[in-house]
Design a protein around this motif. Structure first.
Motif, mmCIF file in Angstrom:
data_model
loop_
_atom_site.group_PDB
_atom_site.id
_atom_site.type_symbol
_atom_site.label_atom_id
_atom_site.label_comp_id
_atom_site.label_asym_id
_atom_site.label_seq_id
_atom_site.Cartn_x
_atom_site.Cartn_y
_atom_site.Cartn_z
ATOM 1 N N PRO A 186 0.798 -1.237 0.000
ATOM 2 C CA PRO A 186 0.000 0.000 0.000
ATOM 3 C C PRO A 186 0.827 1.282 0.000
ATOM 4 N N PHE A 187 2.084 1.201 0.454
ATOM 5 C CA PHE A 187 2.939 2.384 0.461
ATOM 6 C C PHE A 187 3.536 2.673 -0.906
ATOM 7 N N GLY A 188 3.540 1.674 -1.794
ATOM 8 C CA GLY A 188 4.071 1.870 -3.138
ATOM 9 C C GLY A 188 5.447 1.313 -3.369
ATOM 10 N N ASN A 189 5.950 0.495 -2.445
ATOM 11 C CA ASN A 189 7.203 -0.218 -2.711
ATOM 12 C C ASN A 189 6.962 -1.195 -3.854
ATOM 13 N N LEU A 190 7.806 -1.156 -4.881
ATOM 14 C CA LEU A 190 7.535 -1.900 -6.110
ATOM 15 C C LEU A 190 8.533 -3.016 -6.382
ATOM 16 N N VAL A 191 7.992 -4.122 -6.906
ATOM 17 C CA VAL A 191 8.778 -5.243 -7.408
ATOM 18 C C VAL A 191 8.406 -5.445 -8.867
ATOM 19 N N TYR A 192 9.404 -5.552 -9.733
ATOM 20 C CA TYR A 192 9.149 -5.704 -11.163
ATOM 21 C C TYR A 192 9.351 -7.151 -11.605
#
Length: 231
Positions: free
Chosen positions: A166-172
């Motif tokens: 929900p905080f926007g930490n991203l995994v691609y």
């Protein structure tokens, strides 16, 4: 709506409210891979026009950011190449699309410079090419001359990721990572379209590529799939 800084999940409609006519829009993706399909579809449906697009390429006519180009929604493109999208080439030739070509490495570094707040980068690419070096400042360091390339930023950046909390930490996802981490940093407002949203704390620190501090809004992807349709 976005409730607080720890919950940035929003609806597609809320996200699209930040993308309007004349917006400078930076996008992740390489030939369509890693471009946010739901956001691009939403921009088309909203009939946004006169966009300035900044990204690696113009995708394909019906894939990735190329859909916006093919539907005449862009007035200018800053990219490393447009060869995979013949519509872009045709529009450029007809004077209906302004294209600024930037070597791929230089482009990625200009985006990175914009994201981290640098005043520019120094390159020696195109020093002897009048078209490339025209109107660019030159600087000498240790007896070597360089061109000054200005940083690139955008009103809005749109990126695509496999997972987010929900905080926007991203995994691609593998090669879909491509330009996305750089683009995420360089937008004044960055929207991440993600395939899966997991609870805060579930992502391991070592797998997070883009920290949530760079992300302003998260949209769950609706699973739009691109079709290879050649016209």
């Amino acid at each position: 709506m976005v409730e607080n800084t720890f919950n940035k999940i929003a609806s597609l409609e809320d996200a699209l409210s930040h993308i309007n006519n004349e917006t400078t829009l930076m996008f992740g993706g390489f030939g369509g891979i890693g471009s946010p399909p739901s956001l691009i579809e939403g921009i088309l449906e909203k009939e946004v026009c006169n966009l300035t697009l900044i990204g690696n390429d113009t995708g394909f006519p019906n894939i990735g950011i190329g859909r916006l180009v093919s539907h005449h929604r862009a007035r200018k493109v800053i990219a490393s190449h447009i060869g995979s999208n013949p519509v872009a080439g045709q529009l450029m030739t007809e004077g209906k699309l302004e294209v600024e070509f930037v070597p791929q490495g230089t482009l990625s570094e200009r985006i990175r410079a914009g994201g981290v707040g640098l005043g520019g980068i120094l390159v020696d690419v195109g020093m002897d090419n009048e078209i490339v070096s025209q109107s660019k400042q030159r600087i000498v360091i240790d007896d070597k001359e360089f061109l000054v390339e200005k940083p690139l930023t955008a009103d809005v950046s749109i990126v695509f990721a496999k997972k987010s909390d929900p905080f926007g930490n991203l995994v691609y996802d593998k090669s879909a990572r491509n330009m996305n981490p750089l683009v995420a940093m360089a937008g004044k407002f960055t929207i991440a379209e993600v395939e899966e949203i997991v609870p805060l704390g579930e992502l391991g620190p070592e797998e997070i590529i883009t920290p949530g501090v760079y992300i302003d809004m998260i949209v769950k992807s609706n699973g739009v799939n691109w079709k290879w349709v050649w016209e």
